[in-house]
Design an enzyme around this catalytic site. Structure first.
Site, short mmCIF file in Angstrom:
data_model
loop_
_atom_site.label_atom_id
_atom_site.label_comp_id
_atom_site.label_asym_id
_atom_site.label_seq_id
_atom_site.Cartn_x
_atom_site.Cartn_y
_atom_site.Cartn_z
N ASN A 6 -55.94 -37.15 13.04
CA ASN A 6 -54.78 -37.51 13.57
C ASN A 6 -54.80 -38.78 14.39
O ASN A 6 -55.60 -39.00 15.46
CB ASN A 6 -54.53 -36.27 14.59
CG ASN A 6 -53.50 -36.58 15.62
OD1 ASN A 6 -52.79 -37.56 15.41
ND2 ASN A 6 -53.41 -35.78 16.86
N TRP A 7 -54.25 -39.84 13.89
CA TRP A 7 -54.25 -41.10 14.53
C TRP A 7 -53.46 -41.43 15.63
O TRP A 7 -53.50 -42.45 16.16
CB TRP A 7 -54.04 -42.28 13.19
CG TRP A 7 -55.22 -42.35 12.43
CD1 TRP A 7 -56.29 -41.81 12.13
CD2 TRP A 7 -55.32 -43.80 11.48
NE1 TRP A 7 -57.18 -42.32 11.46
CE2 TRP A 7 -56.55 -43.65 11.01
CE3 TRP A 7 -54.72 -44.68 11.31
CZ2 TRP A 7 -57.15 -44.45 10.05
CZ3 TRP A 7 -55.13 -45.89 10.50
CH2 TRP A 7 -56.46 -45.59 9.80
N LYS A 8 -52.71 -40.60 15.90
CA LYS A 8 -52.06 -40.75 17.30
C LYS A 8 -51.25 -42.08 17.13
O LYS A 8 -50.71 -42.46 16.07
CB LYS A 8 -52.68 -40.53 18.45
CG LYS A 8 -53.72 -39.10 18.46
CD LYS A 8 -54.09 -38.88 19.65
CE LYS A 8 -54.90 -37.54 19.63
NZ LYS A 8 -55.58 -37.19 20.65
N HIS A 94 -48.29 -30.40 19.30
CA HIS A 94 -49.43 -31.04 19.91
C HIS A 94 -49.47 -31.04 21.37
O HIS A 94 -48.37 -31.43 22.04
CB HIS A 94 -49.72 -32.32 19.44
CG HIS A 94 -51.22 -33.07 19.56
ND1 HIS A 94 -51.60 -33.61 20.89
CD2 HIS A 94 -52.27 -33.13 18.84
CE1 HIS A 94 -52.66 -33.90 20.77
NE2 HIS A 94 -53.13 -33.63 19.76
N GLU A 96 -49.96 -33.33 23.49
CA GLU A 96 -49.55 -34.62 24.04
C GLU A 96 -48.08 -34.74 23.86
O GLU A 96 -47.42 -35.31 24.60
CB GLU A 96 -50.25 -35.86 23.01
CG GLU A 96 -51.58 -35.98 23.59
CD GLU A 96 -52.58 -36.50 22.36
OE1 GLU A 96 -52.01 -37.14 21.46
OE2 GLU A 96 -53.77 -36.69 22.99
N GLU A 163 -56.85 -26.31 20.03
CA GLU A 163 -57.15 -27.86 20.76
C GLU A 163 -57.16 -27.45 22.35
O GLU A 163 -56.11 -27.69 23.01
CB GLU A 163 -56.31 -28.82 20.45
CG GLU A 163 -56.29 -29.29 19.05
CD GLU A 163 -55.97 -30.81 18.64
OE1 GLU A 163 -56.65 -31.50 18.06
OE2 GLU A 163 -54.89 -30.92 18.96
N GLY A 169 -59.92 -36.08 24.21
CA GLY A 169 -59.98 -37.39 24.52
C GLY A 169 -61.22 -37.60 25.75
O GLY A 169 -61.18 -38.36 26.28
N SER A 206 -62.16 -33.79 20.96
CA SER A 206 -63.74 -34.70 21.16
C SER A 206 -64.43 -34.37 19.75
O SER A 206 -65.66 -34.69 20.22
CB SER A 206 -64.14 -34.49 22.27
OG SER A 206 -63.50 -34.88 23.45
N GLY A 227 -59.38 -36.70 16.31
CA GLY A 227 -58.42 -37.74 17.13
C GLY A 227 -59.28 -39.06 16.90
O GLY A 227 -59.38 -39.64 15.91
N GLY A 228 -59.74 -39.36 18.01
CA GLY A 228 -60.25 -40.78 18.34
C GLY A 228 -61.21 -41.29 17.17
O GLY A 228 -61.21 -42.22 16.37
P1 13P Z 1 -59.65 -36.60 20.19
O1 13P Z 1 -60.61 -36.09 18.90
O2 13P Z 1 -59.47 -38.06 20.40
O3 13P Z 1 -60.44 -35.85 21.53
O4 13P Z 1 -58.56 -35.70 19.90
C1 13P Z 1 -58.01 -34.71 19.65
C2 13P Z 1 -56.68 -34.15 19.15
O5 13P Z 1 -55.84 -34.40 19.98
C3 13P Z 1 -56.39 -34.29 17.83
O6 13P Z 1 -55.21 -33.65 17.28
#
Ligand code: 13P
Length: 245
Positions: A6-8, A94, A96, A163, A169, A206, A227-228
């Site tokens: 997930n590149w956000k 999600h 977010e 999640e 994050g 994370s 994510g990251g």
């Molecule tokens: P991180 O891996 O950056 O914590 O993000 C997780 C996430 O929100 C994947 O959808």
């Protein structure tokens, strides 16, 4: 095992180059031990699809509008458009987006319209830290699952991503026993209330090459939503290699 990137709100045309190493990795996937899915921002969906179309790597979007047909919704993109550029998946629910006001009812509409338009869903659920401290995790998960999946047909097209919001994050992951219990709770709920015997439940929050050794021990996890770390192909490859290769 699923590995979903997930590149956000990150990435530009140059980021396409970082896929080369991951394409190499996908070629050594002998017995289909792992499935790689990239969810870049909308602006890169078409480019990612074209770059990956002769590989086993699939593409998904990170959200969509709830309307299944086109309409006058300035700035929005629906599942029909996502499907049209070759994507097969869409992330829905999600945290977010939930924290931006996305309700369970809206999430339910998005899931239904995306399934109608032939997409598979990566359905995110998870509790906040204060909910966890108040021991409300099971209640929150039950609520999110029940409302999100209400009257959804073709539940086999839904993947689940647990999640915990406090883990996204932050570099913090749940301890092994707690996470195991949470995943079992989700699987039982899906089995008992939705007759989903083999639901795939991924973990996200994370995930990185350092903590993957701990997460790997929980063998009921069906994959990871990253994510990251997924924006760095070396780290993403490391996560895969340390778990399935
Ligand atoms: P991180 O891996 O950056 O914590 O993000 C997780 C996430 O929100 C994947 O959808």
């Amino acid at each position: 095992m699923y590995y979903i990137a997930n590149w956000k709100m990150f990435g530009d045309k140059k980021s396409l180059n970082s896929l080369n190493k991951v394409i190499k990795l996908s070629k050594i996937n002998k017995n289909n031990k792992f499935k790689l899915i990239y969810c870049p921002p909308y602006t890169l969906l078409d480019l990612f699809y074209k770059k990956l179309k002769n590989t086993s790597i699939e593409v998904g979007a990170q959200n969509c509008h709830e309307n299944e047909i086109y309409g006058a919704y300035t700035g929005s993109i629906n599942s029909k458009m996502i499907k049209n550029v070759g994507a097969k998946y869409v992330i829905i629910g999600h945290s977010e987006n939930r924290s931006d006001g996305e309700s369970d009812i809206l999430i339910n509409k998005k899931i239904k319209s995306s399934i109608k338009n032939g997409l598979k869903i990566i359905f995110c659920i998870g509790e906040t830290l204060s909910q966890r401290k108040k021991k409300l995790t099971n209640k929150i998960l039950t609520n999110q699952i029940t409302k999100g999946l209400s009257n959804v047909k073709k539940l086999s097209n839904v993947l689940f991503a647990y999640e915990p919001i406090w883990s996204i994050g932050t570099g913090v992951i749940p301890n092994k026993d707690d996470l195991e219990k949470d995943i079992i709770f989700i699987k039982n709920k899906l089995r008992n209330n939705f007759k989903l015997k083999n639901a795939k439940v991924l973990y996200g929050g994370s995930v990185n090459p350092k903590n993957i050794a701990i997460l790997k021990k929980i063998n009921i996890i069906d994959g990871f939503l990253v994510g990251g770390a997924s924006q760095d192909s070396k780290k993403f490859i490391d996560i895969v290699k340390k778990t399935v290769i």
